[in-house]
Enzyme design. Structure first.
Site, short mmCIF file in Angstrom:
data_model
loop_
_atom_site.label_atom_id
_atom_site.label_comp_id
_atom_site.label_asym_id
_atom_site.label_seq_id
_atom_site.Cartn_x
_atom_site.Cartn_y
_atom_site.Cartn_z
N CYS A 9 0.79 -1.24 0.00
CA CYS A 9 0.00 0.00 0.00
C CYS A 9 0.82 1.29 0.00
O CYS A 9 0.50 2.21 -0.76
CB CYS A 9 -1.05 0.00 1.11
SG CYS A 9 -0.64 -0.94 2.56
N ARG B 215 7.45 -11.10 4.79
CA ARG B 215 6.98 -10.99 6.16
C ARG B 215 7.70 -12.00 7.01
O ARG B 215 7.92 -13.14 6.58
CB ARG B 215 5.47 -11.25 6.23
CG ARG B 215 4.69 -10.20 5.45
CD ARG B 215 3.21 -10.42 5.56
NE ARG B 215 2.51 -9.45 4.73
CZ ARG B 215 1.19 -9.44 4.54
NH1 ARG B 215 0.45 -10.37 5.15
NH2 ARG B 215 0.62 -8.54 3.79
N GLN C 41 1.39 -10.80 -3.79
CA GLN C 41 -0.04 -10.52 -3.72
C GLN C 41 -0.55 -9.98 -5.04
O GLN C 41 0.15 -9.22 -5.70
CB GLN C 41 -0.31 -9.47 -2.64
CG GLN C 41 0.04 -9.93 -1.24
CD GLN C 41 -0.25 -8.86 -0.22
OE1 GLN C 41 0.20 -7.73 -0.35
NE2 GLN C 41 -1.03 -9.21 0.79
N ASP D 218 -2.35 -7.50 -5.73
CA ASP D 218 -2.76 -6.44 -4.82
C ASP D 218 -3.24 -5.21 -5.57
O ASP D 218 -2.63 -4.79 -6.54
CB ASP D 218 -1.53 -6.07 -3.97
CG ASP D 218 -1.93 -5.47 -2.64
OD1 ASP D 218 -3.13 -5.37 -2.36
OD2 ASP D 218 -1.01 -5.10 -1.89
N HIS E 205 -5.07 -1.17 -4.85
CA HIS E 205 -5.60 -0.15 -3.97
C HIS E 205 -6.47 0.74 -4.82
O HIS E 205 -6.05 1.18 -5.89
CB HIS E 205 -4.46 0.60 -3.29
CG HIS E 205 -3.68 -0.33 -2.40
ND1 HIS E 205 -2.60 -1.04 -2.85
CD2 HIS E 205 -3.91 -0.73 -1.12
CE1 HIS E 205 -2.17 -1.82 -1.86
NE2 HIS E 205 -2.94 -1.66 -0.81
N LYS F 188 -13.03 -5.47 7.15
CA LYS F 188 -12.81 -6.14 5.88
C LYS F 188 -13.85 -7.22 5.62
O LYS F 188 -14.54 -7.67 6.54
CB LYS F 188 -11.42 -6.76 5.85
CG LYS F 188 -11.18 -7.76 6.97
CD LYS F 188 -9.77 -8.34 6.92
CE LYS F 188 -9.58 -9.37 8.02
NZ LYS F 188 -8.35 -10.13 7.92
N HIS G 290 -8.27 -1.59 0.06
CA HIS G 290 -7.21 -2.58 -0.23
C HIS G 290 -7.92 -3.82 -0.70
O HIS G 290 -8.91 -4.21 -0.09
CB HIS G 290 -6.51 -3.07 1.03
CG HIS G 290 -5.70 -2.09 1.76
ND1 HIS G 290 -4.34 -2.18 1.81
CD2 HIS G 290 -6.03 -1.01 2.50
CE1 HIS G 290 -3.87 -1.21 2.57
NE2 HIS G 290 -4.87 -0.49 3.01
#
Length: 674
Positions: A359, A388, A406, A408, A410, A490, A536
Site C-alpha cells: 500500500c 513478512r 499478492q 494487490d 488499492h 474487511k 485494499h
RNA sequence: GCCGGAGUAGCUCAGUGGUAGAGCAAUCGCCUCGUAAGCGAUAGGUCGCGAGUUCAAUCCUCGCCUCCGGCUCCA
C-alpha cells in the site's frame, strides 16, 4: 402426581412428572437420540428431567451436535485413561473440535508413541466397561475440594465463579453452581477389563454427555502436540492428545480416508512430484523457487488475472521491494506491524526495510501529482512481492511463506463512490474465483478488533459500506466480530475445496488510516480539497497460496488452460518422432504448451509417465496415424480416440484450452489409476 | 519461538556398535513395440552438521541445523 406436557420433535406428549428425557424418548419410540435440545436453547443429557411445557428436540449422534457430544465424552475417557496410567497427571481442558477432540495434560514428561498406544488400549477397556456419565451439581467450595490436586480445574472454577469472564459460558445456566460428571463403573461392565464398579473418574464439565461409555462406537487417538495453557505462550506448555470419534466404524473409516486423500493432495508433495517448485534450504525457510513447470502455471494464472483486471478498469504499477524506514513510519507499519517485518538494512545513513505490504508504494503513486475527483476512482494493480517474518514453526509450504506475491490493488475513490466500488468489486472477486473452478463461497464481515487505530465512527462507516456490498452481492455471510485488521474492517471470502476444506482467499478492506497518515487529497468539483477513501484488496490473496489451493483442489490435475504441460506427444516407435514434431509445431503456434516424448522408453511407459504427470492430452501416432495424416488422443481420463485428422486434433486442443473449461473434453467418469 | 517426531543415494524407504542396501529415477547398451512399468549393465552415499563415550559410532550421549505435526475452537 400431575402429568407433564411436552413436545418432542414437534409432537405433543404427556408423561408422568419426574420422567427423564431418556424415559420420554423411549416412550415416544425415539431410539437414536443421545441428548435433547430444550426450547431451542440448552442441550441436556438423557437423564435430565424436563418441565411442563418444554419443547424438546432429539439430538441423534450422527449430527454435528451429536458428534460434539460423542467427542466430548470420548475426551473424558481419554482423561480417565491418562490419569489411570500416569500418576500425578494434571488435566486441563478437553473440548470437541472440528472432526475430533483433544485433551490437554500436565505430565512429568511428554507422551511417547508407545504411551499413546497404551492410552488407547486403556480407553477401549473403559469403553467396554460401560461406565455411565452421571451429572452432579456441586457448589464452588465442594468443587474446589473435589479438584484440590488439579490446579487447572481450580483455575477454571475460580474463573467461573468470578463471573462469566470474557463472555465465557462457564457456569451452568440454571444457577450459580458448578457441574461435574462422574464416570461410574457398572456392574454389567467387564470385571476382567480391570475397571472396577464404582466411581472411576470425575471431571468438571458443563455437559451434556452420552449416557454410557459403551455408546462410543468408534474412536482413534491421532497425535500428540504441545499446547500452551489457555493458548498463551507465556503460560506453561501442556501435552495435548488429539483424537477423533464417530458414530460408526464406517464413519471413522470415511474420515481416515479423507485424511489420506488430503495427504495425497498436499501441494508440497504434488509440487515435488510434478516438478513445480521447491524450498531450497540454502535460500531459507518459507522462500520458494519456481521451476519451469510451476512457472508455466503461475504465468497462466497471472496472465488471466491481468486480462481480467484490465477489463475491469485497473491500471498497472510496479513498486520496489524495499523502502526507507520513514515510509513505514508514515504508514504506521513500524508502529503496528514491526513484528511481522524483516529486520532493517543500513546504508549511507538511511535505514531500509523489505516491504510487508504494497500500500505505501501505491499511495506514493497517487500522491505523485495533484489529484482531481475526475481521476477517481483510481484503481492501481500490482503483482507485488512482499516479505513478512513468520515464526519458523508456522511456515507451511506455499500457504504460509515468508516471501509471496499478492495480486494487490488499492482503489482510491470519493466517499460517494465507496459503496458502489465495493459492490462491483465483490462481484468481480466472485467472477474471477469461479473462472478458476471454485464454486462454494462464504463471506465474513470482520469488524473492529480490540487493538485498532482510528475513530469508532469511521469504523462504523466502513463496516456499513462493506455490509451494503455484501447485501448487494447476495453472498451468504457471517459477521466475525473483532476480526478486522488493525487499520481496517474487511470482507474475507472463503471457499470450500473439492474435499470440503475451507480456505480464506480474497480480502477487501476499507482503509481508515492511510489516507490521513499520508495526508492524501483530491480536488472536488466545488474546488475544495477532500480526502479520498481507500480500498485494499487481494483476490488470490497471494499467488503462491492460491496456486497451492488450486493444486490441492484439483489434486494436481489442473484444467487444461492451467496445466503446465498441456499435451504430451507419444510415438509408437522412434520412427514416428519427426511426424509428431511437426504436429507439435502446429500446436505451439496455437500457443499450446506441448512436449514430445522422444525418450528411449516404450510407448506404454511414456503413457504411464504422462498420466502420472497429469497431462490433460496425450497425442499418440504410429504407422496407421502417420499414413492417414491423423493422430490418436488419449485423454487424462484414460479414454481414447483414434485416427483424428491432425487439423481437427489441433483445433480441438486449442479450443479446449481457450475455453478455459474446467474439465477436459471427453472426461466423463473417473477412470483414474493410483 | 515453544512442545513432540523425523533426517541413510535425486525420490520412497530397509538396515547394523566392526565405515551400508532395495525399488524407482539417472547414464549406457539391447529391444522398435498401438494406450499405465521390456531386458541387462553402470554409476551414485562424509548415513543432516559438530563434539563426546568406545579399540571401533550411521547406530549410544550432548549441542546445533533442517523438515513434519501441533500450539484457534475454552470445564
Amino acid at each position: 402426581m400431575p402429568d407433564v406436557r411436552l413436545t418432542v420433535d414437534r409432537t405433543p406428549h404427556v408423561v408422568p412428572a419426574g420422567a427423564s428425557v431418556g424415559d420420554v424418548l423411549a416412550g415416544a419410540g425415539i431410539t437414536a437420540a443421545i441428548a435433547v435440545r430444550a426450547n431451542s436453547e440448552q442441550l441436556h443429557d438423557l437423564s435430565w428431567v424436563p418441565e411442563d411445557g418444554d419443547r424438546l428436540e432429539s439430538v441423534p449422534m450422527a449430527t454435528p451436535e451429536g458428534r460434539a457430544i460423542l467427542r466430548h465424552s470420548t475426551a473424558h475417557v481419554l482423561a480417565q485413561a491418562v490419569t489411570d496410567l500416569f500418576a500425578g497427571a494434571k488435566f486441563a481442558i478437553g473440548p470437541p473440535v472440528e472432526n475430533g477432540f483433544y485433551y490437554d495434560f500436565d505430565v512429568e514428561r511428554p507422551f511417547t508413541p508407545d504411551d499413546v498406544e497404551a492410552i488407547e488400549r486403556r480407553m477401549i477397556e473403559i469403553i467396554k466397561a460401560g461406565q455411565s456419565f452421571a451429572r452432579r451439581r456441586v457448589d464452588p467450595d465442594e468443587a474446589r475440594g473435589l479438584f484440590a490436586d488439579q490446579p487447572y480445574k481450580l483455575e477454571i472454577i475460580d474463573r467461573a465463579t468470578a463471573g462469566a469472564v470474557e463472555g465465557e459460558e462457564t457456569v451452568d445456566a440454571a444457577g450459580p453452581d458448578i457441574t461435574v460428571y462422574d464416570n461410574v463403573g457398572s456392574k454389567g461392565g467387564r470385571a476382567a477389563a480391570g475397571v472396577a464398579p464404582g466411581l472411576a473418574f470425575t471431571d468438571l464439565c458443563r455437559g451434556p454427555h452420552l449416557p454410557s461409555t459403551r455408546q462410543i462406537p468408534a474412536f482413534r487417538l491421532m497425535r500428540t502436540a504441545g499446547a500452551y495453557w489457555r493458548g498463551d505462550e507465556k503460560n506453561r506448555m501442556l501435552q495435548r492428545i488429539y483424537g477423533t470419534a464417530w458414530e460408526s466404524k464406517e464413519a471413522l473409516a470415511v474420515h481416515l480416508r479423507m485424511l489420506a486423500e488430503a495427504e495425497r493432495r498436499d501441494h508440497r508433495r504434488l509440487g515435488a512430484e510434478l516438478d513445480l517448485f521447491s524450498f531450497p534450504t540454502e535460500i531459507g525457510g518459507g522462500l520458494a523457487v519456481w521451476h519451469p513447470k510451476g512457472g508455466a502455471v503461475r504465468r497462466a494464472m497471472e496472465d488471466y488475472s491481468r486480462a481480467a483486471h484490465e477489463r475491469a478498469g485497473y491500471e498497472f504499477v510496479v513498486t520496489p521491494h524495499i523502502a526507507r524506514s520513514t515510509l513505514f513510519e508514515t504508514s504506521g507499519h513500524l508502529q503496528w506491524y514491526a513484528d511481522g517485518m524483516y529486520p532493517p538494512m543500513e546504508l549511507e545513513g538511511a535505514t531500509y526495510y523489505p516491504k510487508p505490504m504494497n500500500c505505501p508504494g501505491h499511495i506514493l503513486i497517487y500522491k505523485s501529482r495533484g489529484r482531481s475527483y475526475r481521476d477517481l476512482p483510481l484503481r492501481l494493480f500490482e503483482f507485488g512481492t512482499v516479505y513478512r517474518y513468520e515464526k519458523s514453526g508456522v511456515l507451511h509450504g506455499l500457504t504460509r511463506a515468508r516471501g509471496f506475491t499478492q495480486d494487490d490493488s488499492h482503489i482510491f475513490c470519493t466517499p460517494e463512490q465507496l459503496a458502489g466500488e465495493l459492490t462491483s468489486l465483490l462481484a468481480f472477486v466472485i467472477g474471477l474465483l469461479r473462472d478458476f473452478g471454485l464454486t462454494d463461497f462464504e463471506a465474513e464481515l470482520a469488524t473492529r478488533p480490540e487493538r485498532y487505530v482510528g475513530e469508532p465512527a469511521q469504523w462504523a462507516e466502513g463496516e456499513a459500506a462493506l455490509r451494503v456490498a455484501l447485501e448487494a452481492s447476495g453472498l451468504a455471510y457471517v459477521v466475525a466480530a473483532g476480526e478486522g485488521a488493525f487499520y481496517a474492517p474487511k470482507i474475507d471470502v472463503h471457499i470450500r475445496d473439492a474435499i470440503g476444506r475451507r480456505w480464506q482467499l480474497s480480502t477487501l478492506q476499507v482503509d481508515l488510516q492511510e489516507p490521513g497518515r499520508f495526508d492524501m487529497e483530491y480536488q472536488a468539483a466545488d474546488n475544495t480539497r477532500r480526502r479520498p477513501y481507500m480500498i485494499h484488496r487481494a483476490l488470490f490473496g497471494s499467488v503462491e497460496r492460491f496456486f497451492a489451493i488450486l493444486l490441492e483442489h484439483y489434486a494436481g490435475a489442473l484444467p487444461a488452460w492451467l496445466a503446465p504441460v498441456q499435451v504430451t506427444m507419444i510415438p509408437i516407435a522412434e520412427r514416428h518422432v519427426p511426424y509428431l514434431r511437426g504436429v507439435a509445431e502446429q500446436l505451439r503456434e496455437r500457443g499450446v504448451r506441448v512436449e514430445v516424448d522422444d525418450s528411449a522408453e516404450r510407448m506404454q511407459k511414456k503413457i504411464r509417465n504422462a498420466q502420472r504427470q497429469k497431462v490433460p492430452f496425450m497425442l499418440i501416432a504410429g504407422d496407421d496415424d502417420e499414413t492417414a495424416g491423423a493422430i490418436s488422443f488419449r485423454y487424462r481420463s484414460g479414454e481414447e480416440r483414434r485416427g483424428v485428422p491432425v487439423d481437427e486434433a489441433v483445433s480441438e486442443v486449442a479450443e479446449e484450452i481457450a475455453s478455459r473449461r474446467l474439465v477436459p473434453l471427453a472426461v466423463t467418469a473417473g477412470a483414474t489409476h493410483e
